[in-house]
Motif scaffolding. Sequence first.
Motif, mmCIF file in Angstrom:
data_model
loop_
_atom_site.group_PDB
_atom_site.id
_atom_site.type_symbol
_atom_site.label_atom_id
_atom_site.label_comp_id
_atom_site.label_asym_id
_atom_site.label_seq_id
_atom_site.Cartn_x
_atom_site.Cartn_y
_atom_site.Cartn_z
ATOM 1 N N PHE B 118 -1.844 -10.109 22.656
ATOM 2 C CA PHE B 118 -3.237 -10.426 22.976
ATOM 3 C C PHE B 118 -4.030 -9.138 23.148
ATOM 4 N N PRO B 119 -5.204 -9.030 22.507
ATOM 5 C CA PRO B 119 -6.064 -7.893 22.818
ATOM 6 C C PRO B 119 -6.389 -7.902 24.316
ATOM 7 N N ILE B 121 -8.761 -7.237 26.465
ATOM 8 C CA ILE B 121 -9.882 -7.829 27.196
ATOM 9 C C ILE B 121 -9.918 -9.352 27.051
ATOM 10 N N ILE B 122 -9.390 -9.850 25.937
ATOM 11 C CA ILE B 122 -9.393 -11.307 25.740
ATOM 12 C C ILE B 122 -8.498 -11.959 26.793
ATOM 13 N N LEU B 123 -7.280 -11.389 26.935
ATOM 14 C CA LEU B 123 -6.345 -11.941 27.915
ATOM 15 C C LEU B 123 -6.899 -11.761 29.333
ATOM 16 N N MET B 125 -9.975 -11.475 30.215
ATOM 17 C CA MET B 125 -11.118 -12.374 30.394
ATOM 18 C C MET B 125 -10.655 -13.782 30.747
ATOM 19 N N GLY B 210 -15.526 -2.638 31.736
ATOM 20 C CA GLY B 210 -15.918 -3.576 30.686
ATOM 21 C C GLY B 210 -15.943 -5.002 31.202
#
Lengths: 339, 274
Positions: B118-119, B121-123, B125, B210
């Motif tokens: 998983f990238p 920031i996606i995870l 987030m 971020g």
Amino acid sequence: MPLQVFFLRRLLLTIPLLIGITLVSFIIANAVPSDPVSANIPQNAFDNEEIIAAFRAKWGLDKPPHEQYLTYLGNLLRGDLGVSIKTSKPVLEDIRQFLPATIELASFGILIGMALGIGTGIIAAVWRNSLADYLTRSNVVIGVSFPIFVLALIGLNLLHVQWGIVAGPGRLDFIMRDPPNVTGLFMVDAALAGQWDKFSNAFSHLILPAFVLGSYVAGIIARITRSSMLEVLGMDYIRTARSHGLHERRVIIHHALSNAMIPIVTVIGLSTANLMTGAVLIESIFAWPGIGRDAFRAATSQDFPAIMGVSILIASIYVLVNFIVDILYYFLDPRIRVA
Amino acid sequence: MRYHLRNHPMVLVGLLVVFGWIVVALLARGLASHDPLAKDVSHRLDKPGENGHNWGADALGRDIQTRVLHGARITIPAGIAVIIFGSIIGVLMGALAGWLGGLWDELLMRITELFMAFPTIILAMAITAALGRDIRNAIIALVIVWWPSYARLIRGIVLEIKHNEYVDAARCAGATGPWILFRTILPNSIAPAIVLMTLDIGNAILTFAGLSFLGLGPPPTSSEWGSMVNAGLDNFSQWWMWLFPGMALASLVMAFNFIGDGIRDIFDPRLRRD
């Protein structure tokens, strides 16, 4: 090893990974203390148990988790990702709507990142310890350290607000209608329809976010290009190529760069993860209607079907890109073919 | 040490900047001219230099410089917490996988790979959204995202050194499994994890900021740098609202990255950029 065997072996390896990705997304979306009911039902309906029960039944929230997961997996295999709680549309439809915008942005971004990264990396390696090398090396640290959302704001302020060189947020000017939908990529669609004013307008909107996104990965690519090129340039066969009287450009491009490509391609593949991270931030700043902004919307509204759909999609893209990178190794590195 | 610093002057610059920010974080109350939360609508959006606001004021008339100085108290500890907890979990998982081997190794490493697919920031987030938005949950989300790279690193090293003679010697001396793992193997495999930590801390701070920028970290009233930049979006032409916190963030991350790069060169000559 024949290509088919290599291809099949790598493909089989990705299947458990993809199933695992769905499991992780499912666990995160379900095994956490927060309650999607409270996030999606208006506050004045909190006391109304009937409404809450109806909501739970509608979204399958009343079933045990393993049943929910198996149902989800079964539906997923049929291409059904569920219905978004927030938009009330099928998640797949939302993804289909938002994905082209992200593909357009990310592919331009990676192209710019590759051009900047590989270009400066080669220059830094060929003219090692020169001013260009020092500039590249410090730019690499600045590039990977500078918050992408701040860079985007500086770019937007200077290039759009102050100097008016590029267009602002969005994919097209407000007064323009979308080009006829063929691929969903505005520049391609505008070109296909021969609407060149829309083509240039879409380009003017795309260039700044793509450049910011590209600069984010350019630093990483430049660093690996430089070190990989330095290693190859020190090899005996480069000296041999030079002593054969080959033109320096041919030595660098054909003999050095093609042999230095393996780590560069690896890093480009791994950069897709950074690119997607960047896309979430960039899309929310540039009001870019893509997957990143949809992921953010889903995350902030606890829209679990959408969160799962988008994270599975993005993780699968990452797995797919790295699968392609592995296949590229086969062509780039003869040793893999022989092994 | 002096020799290394002479060869890597940017490490010294990085150390000075980080040290400066730590001092700022510790002494923010004394250094700041205003209260970071004190609103003064009569001076809203003051330009830098106006009415005693050196770096201007935000939409509620709060002093930007004060808020940036106070922001160091949130961002620096958050980044360090992510790295420390992430590395502890990662090192333990990696050490267990490498030491136990066989099925355990396979299982732990597949779990690690899953999290790496998983990238970041996606995870993060998804996790923050699920846990609820605040600083603690943002840190927990990032720790969950951060540990796998440490697990993979340490597992490789443990696999390499568990067959060394000094490990056999410990076993012959009657040492038990956990003793060998924690007293013999781990101390010998920890250095690369420390190098990774220094290389990583800038990145952890960036990702934390971020998340805050996206509104998934501290509450919007907080003086965290990412959320300050976000607050500046509504008043985009008032560049001081987003530029100063943004530059503070950039300077800190850059400093950590200069230190990380230098330490990597010093500790591991094989990875040297030259």
